[in-house]
Write a protein that holds these residues in place. Structure first.
Motif, PDB file in Angstrom:
ATOM      1  N   ALA A   1      -4.562   4.936  -9.842  1.00 14.74           N
ATOM      2  CA  ALA A   1      -4.894   3.546  -9.554  1.00 14.74           C
ATOM      3  C   ALA A   1      -4.217   2.606 -10.541  1.00 14.74           C
TER       4      ALA A   1
ATOM      5  N   THR B   1      -8.110   4.365  -1.116  1.00  6.67           N
ATOM      6  CA  THR B   1      -8.496   4.989   0.144  1.00  6.67           C
ATOM      7  C   THR B   1      -7.713   6.287   0.314  1.00  6.67           C
TER       8      THR B   1
ATOM      9  N   LYS C   1      -2.541   2.633  -3.828  1.00  6.65           N
ATOM     10  CA  LYS C   1      -3.744   2.251  -3.088  1.00  6.65           C
ATOM     11  C   LYS C   1      -4.220   3.360  -2.154  1.00  6.65           C
TER      12      LYS C   1
ATOM     13  N   ASP D   1     -13.914   4.277  -4.223  1.00  3.55           N
ATOM     14  CA  ASP D   1     -14.366   2.939  -3.837  1.00  3.55           C
ATOM     15  C   ASP D   1     -14.346   2.002  -5.047  1.00  3.55           C
ATOM     16  N   GLU D   2     -14.767   2.516  -6.190  1.00  2.00           N
ATOM     17  CA  GLU D   2     -14.755   1.713  -7.416  1.00  2.00           C
ATOM     18  C   GLU D   2     -13.341   1.312  -7.810  1.00  2.00           C
TER      19      GLU D   2
ATOM     20  N   ARG E   1       0.852  -1.174   0.000  1.00  2.00           N
ATOM     21  CA  ARG E   1       0.000   0.000   0.000  1.00  2.00           C
ATOM     22  C   ARG E   1       0.897   1.235   0.000  1.00  2.00           C
TER      23      ARG E   1
ATOM     24  N   GLY F   1     -10.757   1.022  -5.780  1.00  3.86           N
ATOM     25  CA  GLY F   1     -10.009   0.366  -4.716  1.00  3.86           C
ATOM     26  C   GLY F   1      -9.017   1.275  -4.026  1.00  3.86           C
TER      27      GLY F   1
END
Length: 294
Positions: free
Chosen positions: A70, A100, A75, A95-96, A46, A98
Protein backbone atom coordinates in the motif's frame (compact mmCIF):
# COMPACT_ATOMS: atom_id res chain seq x y z
CA UNK A 1 2.81 -17.88 -10.79
CA UNK A 2 5.99 -19.62 -11.71
CA UNK A 3 7.39 -23.01 -12.40
CA UNK A 4 9.92 -22.26 -9.67
CA UNK A 5 9.13 -23.00 -6.03
CA UNK A 6 11.88 -20.91 -4.49
CA UNK A 7 13.15 -17.39 -5.05
CA UNK A 8 16.27 -15.66 -3.71
CA UNK A 9 14.17 -12.57 -2.90
CA UNK A 10 15.56 -11.31 0.39
CA UNK A 11 18.99 -12.19 1.68
CA UNK A 12 19.28 -14.05 4.98
CA UNK A 13 20.90 -10.95 6.46
CA UNK A 14 17.93 -8.80 5.46
CA UNK A 15 15.45 -11.29 6.90
CA UNK A 16 17.41 -11.19 10.17
CA UNK A 17 17.18 -7.40 10.11
CA UNK A 18 13.43 -7.67 9.70
CA UNK A 19 13.12 -10.02 12.62
CA UNK A 20 15.30 -7.82 14.83
CA UNK A 21 13.89 -4.40 13.99
CA UNK A 22 10.34 -5.19 12.89
CA UNK A 23 9.26 -5.76 9.31
CA UNK A 24 6.85 -2.84 9.33
CA UNK A 25 9.49 -0.24 10.15
CA UNK A 26 12.00 -1.60 7.64
CA UNK A 27 9.45 -1.98 4.83
CA UNK A 28 7.90 1.42 5.48
CA UNK A 29 11.19 3.30 5.29
CA UNK A 30 12.32 1.48 2.19
CA UNK A 31 9.01 1.84 0.38
CA UNK A 32 8.69 5.55 1.11
CA UNK A 33 12.15 6.10 -0.32
CA UNK A 34 11.49 3.95 -3.39
CA UNK A 35 8.12 5.55 -4.11
CA UNK A 36 9.17 9.15 -3.54
CA UNK A 37 9.31 9.91 -7.26
CA UNK A 38 5.84 8.57 -8.05
CA UNK A 39 3.76 11.37 -9.56
CA UNK A 40 0.38 12.38 -8.21
CA UNK A 41 -1.22 11.33 -11.49
CA UNK A 42 0.37 7.89 -11.27
CA UNK A 43 -0.88 7.43 -7.70
CA UNK A 44 -4.44 7.80 -8.96
CA UNK A 45 -4.09 4.74 -11.19
CA UNK A 46 -5.29 1.41 -9.89
CA UNK A 47 -2.23 -0.75 -10.46
CA UNK A 48 -2.32 -4.35 -9.26
CA UNK A 49 0.32 -6.64 -7.77
CA UNK A 50 0.42 -10.42 -7.83
CA UNK A 51 1.55 -11.24 -4.29
CA UNK A 52 3.42 -14.34 -5.45
CA UNK A 53 6.17 -11.82 -6.20
CA UNK A 54 6.48 -11.20 -2.45
CA UNK A 55 5.91 -14.75 -1.22
CA UNK A 56 9.04 -14.75 0.93
CA UNK A 57 7.73 -11.63 2.69
CA UNK A 58 4.20 -13.04 2.91
CA UNK A 59 5.56 -16.13 4.65
CA UNK A 60 7.13 -13.84 7.26
CA UNK A 61 4.24 -11.42 7.80
CA UNK A 62 1.15 -10.91 5.66
CA UNK A 63 0.09 -7.69 7.46
CA UNK A 64 3.49 -6.01 7.08
CA UNK A 65 3.70 -7.07 3.44
CA UNK A 66 0.30 -5.54 2.67
CA UNK A 67 1.37 -2.32 4.42
CA UNK A 68 4.46 -2.21 2.22
CA UNK A 69 2.43 -2.75 -0.93
CA UNK A 70 0.00 0.00 0.00
CA UNK A 71 2.85 2.41 0.80
CA UNK A 72 4.29 1.92 -2.70
CA UNK A 73 0.94 2.99 -4.16
CA UNK A 74 -0.76 -0.25 -5.24
CA UNK A 75 -4.54 -0.39 -4.91
CA UNK A 76 -5.29 -3.89 -6.19
CA UNK A 77 -3.92 -7.26 -5.16
CA UNK A 78 -4.01 -10.76 -6.54
CA UNK A 79 -3.46 -13.35 -3.85
CA UNK A 80 -1.60 -16.65 -4.16
CA UNK A 81 -2.32 -18.06 -0.72
CA UNK A 82 -3.02 -16.64 2.75
CA UNK A 83 -0.16 -18.29 4.68
CA UNK A 84 -2.39 -19.54 7.50
CA UNK A 85 -3.96 -16.13 8.01
CA UNK A 86 -7.72 -15.81 8.44
CA UNK A 87 -9.15 -14.29 5.22
CA UNK A 88 -11.57 -12.22 7.33
CA UNK A 89 -8.67 -10.60 9.20
CA UNK A 90 -6.76 -10.06 5.94
CA UNK A 91 -9.82 -8.40 4.39
CA UNK A 92 -10.25 -6.13 7.40
CA UNK A 93 -6.64 -4.95 7.09
CA UNK A 94 -7.05 -4.42 3.37
CA UNK A 95 -10.08 -2.23 4.02
CA UNK A 96 -8.00 -0.14 6.41
CA UNK A 97 -5.26 0.23 3.81
CA UNK A 98 -7.60 1.03 0.93
CA UNK A 99 -6.73 -2.19 -0.92
CA UNK A 100 -8.96 -4.50 -2.92
CA UNK A 101 -8.34 -8.02 -4.25
CA UNK A 102 -10.27 -8.56 -7.47
CA UNK A 103 -8.70 -11.98 -7.98
CA UNK A 104 -6.83 -14.87 -6.41
CA UNK A 105 -4.88 -17.88 -7.65
CA UNK A 106 -6.20 -21.27 -6.59
CA UNK A 107 -4.69 -24.52 -7.83
CA UNK A 108 -7.01 -27.09 -9.39
CA UNK A 109 -5.73 -29.52 -6.79
CA UNK A 110 -7.44 -27.35 -4.17
CA UNK A 111 -10.75 -27.61 -6.03
CA UNK A 112 -10.99 -31.36 -6.52
CA UNK A 113 -14.09 -32.01 -4.39
CA UNK A 114 -17.39 -30.22 -3.82
CA UNK A 115 -16.24 -29.33 -0.30
CA UNK A 116 -13.01 -27.85 -1.69
CA UNK A 117 -14.93 -25.76 -4.21
CA UNK A 118 -17.37 -24.54 -1.56
CA UNK A 119 -14.44 -23.49 0.63
CA UNK A 120 -12.85 -21.49 -2.19
CA UNK A 121 -16.17 -19.83 -3.03
CA UNK A 122 -16.59 -18.86 0.63
CA UNK A 123 -13.08 -17.35 0.74
CA UNK A 124 -13.68 -15.50 -2.53
CA UNK A 125 -16.86 -13.95 -1.16
CA UNK A 126 -15.13 -12.89 2.05
CA UNK A 127 -12.28 -11.30 0.11
CA UNK A 128 -14.47 -9.73 -2.55
CA UNK A 129 -12.77 -11.61 -5.41
CA UNK A 130 -14.43 -11.18 -8.77
CA UNK A 131 -12.10 -13.79 -10.29
CA UNK A 132 -10.68 -17.09 -9.10
CA UNK A 133 -7.77 -18.03 -11.34
CA UNK A 134 -6.34 -21.47 -12.09
CA UNK A 135 -2.63 -20.53 -12.04
CA UNK A 136 -0.63 -23.60 -13.03
CA UNK A 137 -0.83 -27.21 -14.11
CA UNK A 138 1.97 -29.27 -12.55
CA UNK A 139 4.10 -31.30 -15.00
CA UNK A 140 2.76 -34.59 -13.68
CA UNK A 141 -0.80 -33.39 -14.23
CA UNK A 142 -0.34 -32.12 -17.76
CA UNK A 143 -1.77 -34.02 -20.66
CA UNK A 144 0.52 -35.50 -23.25
CA UNK A 145 -2.07 -35.08 -26.01
CA UNK A 146 -4.75 -32.70 -27.20
CA UNK A 147 -7.53 -34.97 -25.96
CA UNK A 148 -6.32 -34.33 -22.44
CA UNK A 149 -6.64 -30.57 -22.91
CA UNK A 150 -10.12 -31.10 -24.29
CA UNK A 151 -10.96 -32.91 -21.06
CA UNK A 152 -9.42 -30.04 -19.12
CA UNK A 153 -11.60 -27.59 -21.04
CA UNK A 154 -14.67 -29.64 -20.13
CA UNK A 155 -13.66 -29.60 -16.46
CA UNK A 156 -13.04 -25.85 -16.52
CA UNK A 157 -16.45 -25.25 -18.07
CA UNK A 158 -18.17 -27.24 -15.33
CA UNK A 159 -16.15 -25.51 -12.62
CA UNK A 160 -16.86 -22.18 -14.25
CA UNK A 161 -20.60 -22.86 -14.07
CA UNK A 162 -20.38 -23.46 -10.33
CA UNK A 163 -18.43 -20.29 -9.70
CA UNK A 164 -20.68 -18.24 -11.96
CA UNK A 165 -23.72 -19.42 -10.02
CA UNK A 166 -22.06 -17.82 -7.00
CA UNK A 167 -21.25 -14.54 -8.72
CA UNK A 168 -17.59 -15.33 -9.36
CA UNK A 169 -15.75 -15.71 -12.67
CA UNK A 170 -13.27 -18.56 -13.16
CA UNK A 171 -10.11 -17.69 -15.12
CA UNK A 172 -7.02 -19.46 -16.43
CA UNK A 173 -3.41 -18.25 -16.20
CA UNK A 174 -0.87 -19.54 -18.72
CA UNK A 175 2.81 -20.35 -18.72
CA UNK A 176 4.64 -21.31 -21.91
CA UNK A 177 3.89 -25.05 -22.03
CA UNK A 178 0.31 -24.39 -23.18
CA UNK A 179 1.72 -23.02 -26.45
CA UNK A 180 3.68 -26.14 -27.37
CA UNK A 181 2.62 -27.60 -30.70
CA UNK A 182 0.98 -31.01 -30.39
CA UNK A 183 0.65 -32.55 -33.83
CA UNK A 184 -0.43 -29.28 -35.35
CA UNK A 185 -2.64 -28.16 -32.47
CA UNK A 186 -1.91 -25.80 -29.59
CA UNK A 187 -3.29 -26.57 -26.10
CA UNK A 188 -3.95 -22.90 -25.31
CA UNK A 189 -6.02 -22.57 -28.48
CA UNK A 190 -8.03 -25.62 -27.42
CA UNK A 191 -8.84 -23.93 -24.09
CA UNK A 192 -9.88 -20.74 -25.89
CA UNK A 193 -12.00 -22.60 -28.44
CA UNK A 194 -13.66 -25.14 -26.16
CA UNK A 195 -14.15 -23.14 -22.97
CA UNK A 196 -17.25 -20.96 -22.89
CA UNK A 197 -16.21 -17.30 -22.73
CA UNK A 198 -18.95 -16.70 -20.15
CA UNK A 199 -17.54 -19.43 -17.93
CA UNK A 200 -13.79 -18.96 -18.29
CA UNK A 201 -11.87 -15.70 -18.62
CA UNK A 202 -8.19 -15.70 -19.54
CA UNK A 203 -5.41 -14.17 -17.49
CA UNK A 204 -2.65 -13.70 -20.04
CA UNK A 205 0.86 -13.83 -18.63
CA UNK A 206 2.64 -11.49 -21.02
CA UNK A 207 6.13 -12.77 -20.21
CA UNK A 208 5.34 -16.44 -20.78
CA UNK A 209 3.42 -15.67 -23.96
CA UNK A 210 6.37 -13.74 -25.41
CA UNK A 211 8.75 -16.41 -24.08
CA UNK A 212 6.83 -18.92 -26.21
CA UNK A 213 7.57 -16.77 -29.27
CA UNK A 214 4.07 -15.31 -29.63
CA UNK A 215 2.65 -11.80 -29.78
CA UNK A 216 -0.09 -11.15 -27.17
CA UNK A 217 -1.77 -8.65 -29.50
CA UNK A 218 -2.32 -11.40 -32.09
CA UNK A 219 -4.33 -13.28 -29.47
CA UNK A 220 -6.34 -10.15 -28.66
CA UNK A 221 -7.23 -9.77 -32.33
CA UNK A 222 -8.32 -13.39 -32.69
CA UNK A 223 -10.17 -13.52 -29.37
CA UNK A 224 -11.35 -9.99 -28.54
CA UNK A 225 -12.65 -9.44 -25.05
CA UNK A 226 -11.37 -12.74 -23.59
CA UNK A 227 -8.34 -11.42 -21.69
CA UNK A 228 -9.78 -9.75 -18.60
CA UNK A 229 -6.57 -10.04 -16.58
CA UNK A 230 -2.87 -9.66 -17.37
CA UNK A 231 0.34 -10.50 -15.59
CA UNK A 232 2.67 -7.67 -16.50
CA UNK A 233 6.27 -8.81 -16.23
CA UNK A 234 9.28 -8.15 -18.39
CA UNK A 235 12.05 -10.11 -20.09
CA UNK A 236 15.75 -9.33 -20.31
CA UNK A 237 17.95 -9.85 -23.36
CA UNK A 238 18.73 -13.41 -22.21
CA UNK A 239 15.05 -14.35 -21.98
CA UNK A 240 14.99 -14.21 -18.18
CA UNK A 241 12.89 -12.07 -15.85
CA UNK A 242 13.35 -8.31 -15.63
CA UNK A 243 11.62 -5.50 -13.75
CA UNK A 244 8.72 -4.08 -15.73
CA UNK A 245 9.90 -1.36 -18.10
CA UNK A 246 13.54 -2.43 -17.85
CA UNK A 247 13.38 -5.28 -20.33
CA UNK A 248 12.56 -6.00 -23.96
CA UNK A 249 8.79 -6.60 -24.08
CA UNK A 250 6.84 -4.04 -26.13
CA UNK A 251 4.30 -3.03 -23.51
CA UNK A 252 3.28 0.05 -25.49
CA UNK A 253 1.77 -2.09 -28.22
CA UNK A 254 0.11 -4.39 -25.69
CA UNK A 255 -1.38 -1.60 -23.55
CA UNK A 256 -2.53 0.28 -26.65
CA UNK A 257 -4.67 -2.77 -27.43
CA UNK A 258 -6.05 -3.19 -23.92
CA UNK A 259 -9.63 -2.38 -24.91
CA UNK A 260 -9.48 -5.01 -27.65
CA UNK A 261 -8.21 -7.53 -25.11
CA UNK A 262 -11.06 -6.75 -22.73
CA UNK A 263 -8.61 -5.92 -19.95
CA UNK A 264 -9.97 -5.11 -16.49
CA UNK A 265 -7.05 -5.74 -14.13
CA UNK A 266 -3.28 -5.61 -14.62
CA UNK A 267 -1.01 -7.25 -12.07
CA UNK A 268 2.71 -6.59 -11.85
CA UNK A 269 4.66 -9.78 -11.23
CA UNK A 270 8.21 -11.04 -11.24
CA UNK A 271 8.80 -14.68 -10.41
CA UNK A 272 12.39 -14.23 -9.20
CA UNK A 273 14.17 -11.05 -8.14
CA UNK A 274 17.11 -10.06 -5.97
CA UNK A 275 15.44 -6.83 -4.80
CA UNK A 276 11.78 -7.20 -3.99
CA UNK A 277 11.10 -3.58 -3.05
CA UNK A 278 12.84 -2.23 -6.15
CA UNK A 279 10.91 -4.69 -8.33
CA UNK A 280 7.47 -3.73 -7.05
CA UNK A 281 8.30 -0.01 -7.00
CA UNK A 282 9.58 -0.07 -10.58
CA UNK A 283 6.59 -2.15 -11.66
CA UNK A 284 4.18 0.31 -10.10
CA UNK A 285 5.82 3.27 -11.82
CA UNK A 286 6.01 1.55 -15.22
CA UNK A 287 2.40 0.37 -15.27
CA UNK A 288 1.14 3.72 -13.93
CA UNK A 289 2.87 5.50 -16.80
CA UNK A 290 1.47 3.04 -19.32
CA UNK A 291 -2.01 3.47 -17.85
CA UNK A 292 -1.65 7.24 -18.14
CA UNK A 293 -0.55 6.88 -21.75
CA UNK A 294 -3.21 4.46 -22.89
Amino acid sequence: MSQHNKMPGLSRRRFMQMSATGMGALFGATACSSASNVTTAAKENRVGLQLYTLRSMMEKSVPDTLKLVASVGYKELEFAGFYDNDPKEVKALMDELGLTAPSSHVLLRLMSTDADIEKQIEIAKIMGHKYVVVPYIFPEDRSKDIAGYQRLAERLNKLGETFKANGIQLAYHNHDFEFENMNGQVPYDILLDECDADLLAMELDLYWTVKAGLNPVDYFKRNPGRFKLWHVKDMDTQGEFADVGKGTINFDDIFANGKLAGIEHKFVERDKTDDLVQTISQGYLAVSRLNDKY
